[in-house]
Structure formats: structure tokens, C-alpha cells
Design an enzyme around this catalytic site. Structure first.
Site, PDB file in Angstrom:
ATOM      1  N   HIS A 127      20.965 -14.274 -28.709  1.00 48.25           N
ATOM      2  CA  HIS A 127      22.300 -14.580 -28.174  1.00 48.25           C
ATOM      3  C   HIS A 127      22.226 -15.459 -26.920  1.00 48.25           C
ATOM      4  O   HIS A 127      21.705 -15.033 -25.874  1.00 48.25           O
ATOM      5  CB  HIS A 127      23.007 -13.249 -27.833  1.00 48.25           C
ATOM      6  CG  HIS A 127      24.390 -13.406 -27.285  1.00 48.25           C
ATOM      7  ND1 HIS A 127      25.487 -13.685 -28.062  1.00 48.25           N
ATOM      8  CD2 HIS A 127      24.848 -13.353 -26.010  1.00 48.25           C
ATOM      9  CE1 HIS A 127      26.569 -13.782 -27.311  1.00 48.25           C
ATOM     10  NE2 HIS A 127      26.210 -13.593 -26.048  1.00 48.25           N
TER      11      HIS A 127
ATOM     12  N   GLU B  60      32.345 -19.884 -32.633  1.00 45.97           N
ATOM     13  CA  GLU B  60      33.085 -18.805 -31.959  1.00 45.97           C
ATOM     14  C   GLU B  60      34.583 -19.065 -31.958  1.00 45.97           C
ATOM     15  O   GLU B  60      35.038 -20.175 -31.652  1.00 45.97           O
ATOM     16  CB  GLU B  60      32.609 -18.674 -30.506  1.00 45.97           C
ATOM     17  CG  GLU B  60      33.328 -17.561 -29.729  1.00 45.97           C
ATOM     18  CD  GLU B  60      32.910 -17.483 -28.276  1.00 45.97           C
ATOM     19  OE1 GLU B  60      33.192 -18.440 -27.520  1.00 45.97           O
ATOM     20  OE2 GLU B  60      32.251 -16.478 -27.897  1.00 45.97           O
TER      21      GLU B  60
ATOM     22  N   SER C 262      44.318 -15.261 -28.178  1.00 44.10           N
ATOM     23  CA  SER C 262      45.077 -14.055 -28.592  1.00 44.10           C
ATOM     24  C   SER C 262      46.580 -14.318 -28.524  1.00 44.10           C
ATOM     25  O   SER C 262      47.384 -13.421 -28.765  1.00 44.10           O
ATOM     26  CB  SER C 262      44.709 -12.897 -27.645  1.00 44.10           C
ATOM     27  OG  SER C 262      44.936 -13.304 -26.304  1.00 44.10           O
TER      28      SER C 262
ATOM     29  N   GLU D 111      31.620  -5.067 -22.348  1.00 45.42           N
ATOM     30  CA  GLU D 111      30.725  -5.622 -21.320  1.00 45.42           C
ATOM     31  C   GLU D 111      31.073  -5.018 -19.946  1.00 45.42           C
ATOM     32  O   GLU D 111      30.211  -4.782 -19.113  1.00 45.42           O
ATOM     33  CB  GLU D 111      30.869  -7.159 -21.295  1.00 45.42           C
ATOM     34  CG  GLU D 111      29.987  -7.879 -20.312  1.00 45.42           C
ATOM     35  CD  GLU D 111      30.078  -9.404 -20.486  1.00 45.42           C
ATOM     36  OE1 GLU D 111      30.947  -9.855 -21.282  1.00 45.42           O
ATOM     37  OE2 GLU D 111      29.278 -10.114 -19.866  1.00 45.42           O
TER      38      GLU D 111
HETATM   39 FE   LIG Z   1      27.409 -13.936 -24.337  1.00 45.03          FE
END
Ligand SMILES: [Fe+2]
Ligand SMILES: [Fe+2]
Lengths: 404, 404
Positions: A60, A140, A144, A208
Site C-alpha cells: 500500500h 481509487e 460522498s 485510521e
Molecule cells: Fe493510505
């Protein structure tokens, strides 16, 4: 066909076999691994204290941010997020061909044969399509705002098509749903649909920060302030468990999970999900430390990755797992070291859906060789000594060809 | 006399002043620090993103062990201690002139101008007396067998005399009592007496492991097994508080203190003691992480050091404070970074009794210069960015002379 011999061969097979004075024969695939292999090939002995192991995999990263050194505001998740929004455009423009080349060079030197690239804009495609390293290129999706759902989706489909045209044996594609707080559920469903049809791996940032839980669970906290700046009466669109459920029957990797609770870890385990741990990134944004013990207790295979230079000072995986070794002071270094080596080889390969990450017959011959500063008598300590003393590799083979 | 200018000048004075586009004038001492200093001297501007700061000080290391890479058994304190006893002699013999030179070179490259050297045998004196770096040479006493007290003491006095003959402006001496569990109290008192008379700094390892507390408090645990191997019915000879009390009215630095309790930290603070924190060493021996928050709450000035290569893979202080920054995940990185920079400059100077560690008029001109990869707008983040991006320095000045 090549035959190499080294003082230590780490197979990373199921039994985690380490072969003293071991040998490996390969062309684009691995043919044989063992001791005193009777074969007419001239053997290359790599010298005193030499090591052969599977090449590393950085699952990642965000290479579009590779021109960031001191621009972004570290130390607090929301301040960082705001500074990313503020500097995004000039960082993207600041990273041209040279910037991508030096990011790839840094990874190559540290023995990385493959990486998962999160592409936010698609502008990175032209710089990455001829990469000497294997790539899983995650288009990606982010957005929203209900009013923009269709426009975002059309743009996303166009980027998938563009990246599909570039696919080859070293360039695969995947899909990324940025996070549960930044993507509309309608878009999530569509993306998961595509991933199932095309059998593509998925990555998504999950839990996160504490702020993420406060927002998703009760629409409160710093994200409330953050969203109100952009669109009025924004509210959370999905709860954490619903979010995880969607990924059933997909190959999905959840990035970070620092603030995932036991219930969520259990669900991730039940749907066969993976977790990516980014220790340095989590520290620079001051979001705390993933509890690796509970990740293991729920038998979720985890991998370790550098994330982007938006929240890291290096793309070197040996430095990243050394940081993890130092940071998880509640875990015994000897056993943690074994897991960390596994996390950047076989576990990472499974997460990206690649046929490498271990030295076993039939696997892609993605291999690294390097030397330790001294011999290691107790093989149980070999993973720990490798992590303490290694920053660069002497040789990197991808599909059996040496990558200079 | 030299006049340097840089984009950032860290003074490390009481107010922790950072001067943008600052200047410094020095010969063997620092003459002036500030902005637009009107002086006829030709000014050397160090270039874009350049930094000037006090040279670093590594308060605690064991260079006699510098030939260790993979010999010693990491992961458990007692296993490590037994492997040290097993390998001590061949490690000492394995470290000759070249080994000391490369250890000093590694420290010099990372901007270290001075270090505290724990000398176990005195054999290191011949290799260190002409060191380009400043040294505080701690003659260490060890031995708790009552029958050997006199012999140990006589040998210790002889080593002090030998090291006193070598003293010069760069070579000072200190005394080290290895630890509360390994030195007879009679010897402790004698050593403290000498330190008071000669006004020498003292260092002592204190509460590095849980095993140490179990032994000192109730004569139980792994040390009981350890001592019984060497001399029958060994018992603890001093309790932790008594041990600390002895150092009243001395300049003593307690190394490690990972398992010091609040009461003991309070006593260390009351007697004006210092603490040395060795994060990587503590992690490799799996003894846990020093609680820096409580060290600060008791306002004990702490410094950070590499300890020896007997329990570290590097002697680079930037790497050590970067490890500390990553490991203390409970502390805000921005403010911790400021303390960590202080811990390897002014705090370390006080612990060793040296006249450096800050850029202020009258201090020894021990200075380093280096470049950051990019400009830093928010000066509050400068300490953090320095720790993230710096491994080597461009220039090191000691007493105003450049050390190549
Ligand atoms: Fe990331
Ligand atoms: Fe030590």
C-alpha cells in the site's frame, strides 16, 4: 536457468523452513529449493553470511504524493487531512517522471519486487506503466456528495478502462474505496460489483483515527466540523459493521484498522479479509499503534506497508518493519521478527493476489539476496538479525530476471 | 574566527529559540548568535534549507563491544546477560584499533562531538586517547564478591591513575558503578568518595529489567539463579532507595530506569540526578519502554544514548532519537521531537559536565550543519522534520575546528 547458493535460505513456506547452506534453481518460475541439489548447472555461491529470501512486497502506497518531504502537517490526523487538501494539487504537480523514478528506485534498492499503488487521479498511469517492478494499480474512488455520484462513477469507469489497456504480466489492476466516511454507499456497491465481476483485489482505509469512529457511530467530532466546511448537514452514510459486510466474497484488504474494535476485527476475519499495518504513517499522524496481538488472535493475516510519502519519510520496507519491531514493545522481538518478515512476503502476496512471496516450486522467481554483517548461529534469531542489519539488497530478481 | 549563516539556527537556549536566516560567529568558543550580525567577517551561507545546531552528545556507550553484530542473544535480558558473559572476552579481543576507529567514524558522521565511554577493562584507553571527538571516559567498577573487594578496588585505582595521565581538553574522566546488583556496597561508597573529591561525573545502570527489582527487593527471580551459578547463597546487598541516596551531592546519571517506580524517580529528582534513555537497547533486550511522561512529571532532565553495540545495531544518535520518536506512541510527536533534540544536546552536556550542547556566547564551539530536503514553513515542526529526515551531517566543528 540460474542456480544460487547462500549460507541462509528463507523459504517462507508453511513450515517457515530456513535452509543452512541452501540452494535454489529458477528461470521465470522457481524450479527447486533445497540442499545439494544434483543438477549440472554451474552454481553461484553468494559468499559469507549471504541470504536468499523472497523479494519484498509493499502492499500500500500513494506514489502521487512522493514530492512531499516537509509540506504536510504531521502530529494530528485532522490537521494533516486539512493540509493534504490544501497541498494536494501542488504535490501532484510536483511529482513528475523523475519523482516517480526515484520513488521506484528507493523501493527497488530495498528489495521490493511489487507494490500496491493507490491512484487518486489516474495522472500517475503514464509514469508507472513501464515500471520495472510489479504493480497492482488500485483505481481509487472518493466522494460522498449525493449530487455528484453519477459524475464520480463515470470518471471512475473511464480510469478503470484506461488502466486495463496497460495491463501486462507486471501491471495488474485493483479497486480502492477510499474510506467509509468519504465514499457514498451507492458508489461502494457499484465498485464492489465490478471487483466481483472482474475478480479484482480491493483496498480500503478503515478506522485510521478516533475521529472516524466518532463520525460513523454518532455523526459527531472533528469530521463533523470538517464536513460542514464543504457541504451543509453532512451525516454519516454507513456504520462500521455494515461497511465490512459489503466486502463478503471479495479479496479485500483493510488499511490501518488502528481503531477497529474486537467486533469489527472478528467480522474482517470471518469474511477472509486482510489487514495492512502502516506503523510509521500511523505514528506521524499520531493516531496510535495497531494492536497486532488482537489481529493475530482473530487470525487475520496482516502485512506491513509504507503508505505514501504523504505520511512517511521513506519507501524502504526494511526500515518500516524495523520501526514495527521497535514500536510493538509488548511483543517478544524474536517471534515478532518472524511475523514481520512474513508480513512483507507471503502475507503481502496473498493480499495483492500475486503468485510470489515464498521460495517454493512453481512460484514466480521474485528473489532477493544480501549479506549479513556476521554469521548467525541460532537460526531462530535469523529473522531478527535480518531486520536489524538490512537496508539494501545486493540482487533483486523479478520473474527470474535480475533487475539492475 | 568563522561566521556561518543558515536558513534555520537552533540555539537550544533556555527559550529554545529558533532563528530563521540566523548567523553564528565563533572561534574555539561561541562569540555571537543572532540575525544580521554586523561584523566585518566574510560570511559563509550554507545554502537552501540549511540548519545550524549544537553538535550531538552520546552520553552512554560501551565501545569495547563494537565488534558485536550477531553474536549476542537478543530478545530476553537474562539470556542476553549470559551470552555477554560467554562472549565478552572474544568480543573485547575482536575490537582492535580499526574497530574503534570505525565506531568513532560512525558517531562523527552522525554529528556526535562528544560521548560517554564506559570502560570495563581499561584496554580501550590506548585506542581512545587520541580520539578526534570529546570523551568522558568512565572507569567502570564491577564485582560483588566480598572476598575480592580489595583486589577489585586496587585494580580500579590503577585504572583511574592511567586514565588521569591521558586527560586533556578533549579527554575527561568519570567513574561508573556498574549496577546495584553487581557491585559490593563497600566499593560503591569508595567510588562515590573519589568522585566527590575529584569532582567527577558518575554513571550507573539502574532498574534496566524486572529481574533486577525482584532480586533487589526480595532476593528472588532470575538473578537468584544467575548468581547461584557463580557464588553460593548470594543475596542482594542494597535496596533501590538506599542505592539512590548514596549519590546525593554528586553529578550522577542513572542509565535505563525502565523499571524505576515513582518513589525512585522522585528520589532521583530530589538528589538532582539525570536519566539516560536507551530505547533501542531496551527493545533488543525486551525490557520494555521507559515512561518518559513520568520522568518529565518528576522534572528529571533526560538524555538519549545508543548504549553499546552489545545491544544496538548502530551508534547513530539521529537514528536513536528517531526510534524514540516512533516508539513513544503515547506522546505527541511534535512536542516529543523538541524534547528529543534537547536530550542529545543541552541535557546530555549537563549530564557529562561539558560546556557545550547549546549555541550561546561563551560555550565551546561544538556545532553541526546539515540540510533538510525542503523548506519548513511552520518552525514548530522543525525539530520533528529534523528527526525524520537527518542521518548524517555536512560539517562538524569541535572547539571551533572542523573535524573531517
Ligand atoms: Fe493510505
Ligand atoms: Fe550500558
Amino acid at each position: 536457468m540460474i542456480k544460487l547458493k547462500a549460507d541462509y535460505v528463507l523459504t517462507l513456506n508453511e513450515k517457515y523452513e530456513i535452509i543452512k547452506d541452501g540452494e535454489i534453481i529458477f528461470d521465470d518460475k522457481i524450479i527447486e529449493v533445497g540442499k545439494d541439489l544434483d543438477n549440472s548447472l554451474t552454481e553461484i555461491y553468494l559468499g559469507k553470511n549471504s541470504v536468499i529470501m523472497p523479494a519484498l512486497i509493499n502492499t500500500h502506497t500513494h506514489l502521487e504524493f512522493s514530492s512531499n518531504y516537509t509540506h504536510l502537517e504531521y502530529g494530528d490526523f485532522m490537521n494533516w487531512l486539512n493540509s493534504v487538501l490544501e497541498h494536494r494539487e501542488d504535490l501532484f504537480h510536483g511529482c513528475k517522471s523523475e519523482c516517480y523514478k526515484s520513488a521506484i528506485k528507493e523501493m527497488k534498492k530495498s528489495g521490493i519486487c511489487a507494490f500496491g499503488q493507490i491512484s487518486s487521479t489516474g495522472n500517475d498511469l503514464k509514469y508507472l506503466k513501464h515500471s520495472p517492478l510489479k504493480i497492482v494499480y488500485f483505481n481509487e474512488i472518493i466522494g460522498s456528495n449525493p449530487a455528484a455520484v453519477d459524475m464520480i462513477y463515470q470518471d471512475f469507469l473511464a480510469r478503470i478502462r484506461e488502466s486495463e489497456e496497460v495491463q501486462n504480466e507486471k501491471f495488474k489492476i485493483g479497486l480502492s474505496i477510499h474510506s467509509p466516511y468519504s465514499v457514498h454507499p451507492i458508489l461502494m456497491k457499484k465498485v464492489i460489483e465490478i471487483a466481483k465481476n472482474k475478480n479484482l483485489p480491493i483496498q480500503t482505509h478503515f478506522m485510521e483515527s478516533k475521529a472516524e469512529r466518532k463520525w460513523l457511530e454518532n455523526g459527531e467530532g472533528e469530521f463533523k466540523i470538517f464536513f460542514e466546511k464543504h457541504f451543509k448537514n453532512a451525516k454519516p452514510l454507513i456504520n462500521p459493521i455494515e461497511f465490512i459486510e459489503q466486502f463478503k466474497d471479495t479479496n479485500t484488504t483493510f488499511i490501518h484498522c488502528v481503531h477497529a474494535n474486537e467486533n469489527e476485527l472478528k467480522r474482517i476475519s470471518e469474511i477472509g479479509g486482510y489487514i495492512t499495518h502502516c506503523p510509521i504513517s500511523n505514528r506521524l499522524l499520531n493516531v496510535g499503534l495497531l494492536n497486532l496481538e488482537s489481529v493475530k488472535n482473530f487470525s487475520i493475516p496482516y502485512n506491513v506497508a509504507t503508505d505514501g510519502k504523504s505520511s512517511n519519510y521513506s519507501l524502504n520496507l526494511f526500515k518500516e518493519i524495523r520501526a514495527a519491531l521497535l514500536m510493538h514493545t509488548d511483543l517478544h522481538p524474536k517471534y515478532l521478527a518472524k511475523d514481520l518478515i512474513k508480513s512483507v512476503t507471503i502475507n503481502a502476496a496473498k493480499s495483492l493476489g500475486l503468485n510470489n512471496g515464498s521460495l517454493e516450486k512453481g512460484k514466480d522467481a521474485d528473489i532477493i539476496t544480501f549479506k549479513l554483517p556476521n554469521k548467525v548461529k541460532n537460526l531462530e534469531l535469523l529473522p531478527l538479525q535480518i531486520i536489524l542489519h538490512t537496508n539494501k539488497v545486493d540482487n533483486l530478481y523479478i520473474n527470474g530476471k535480475e533487475v539492475k
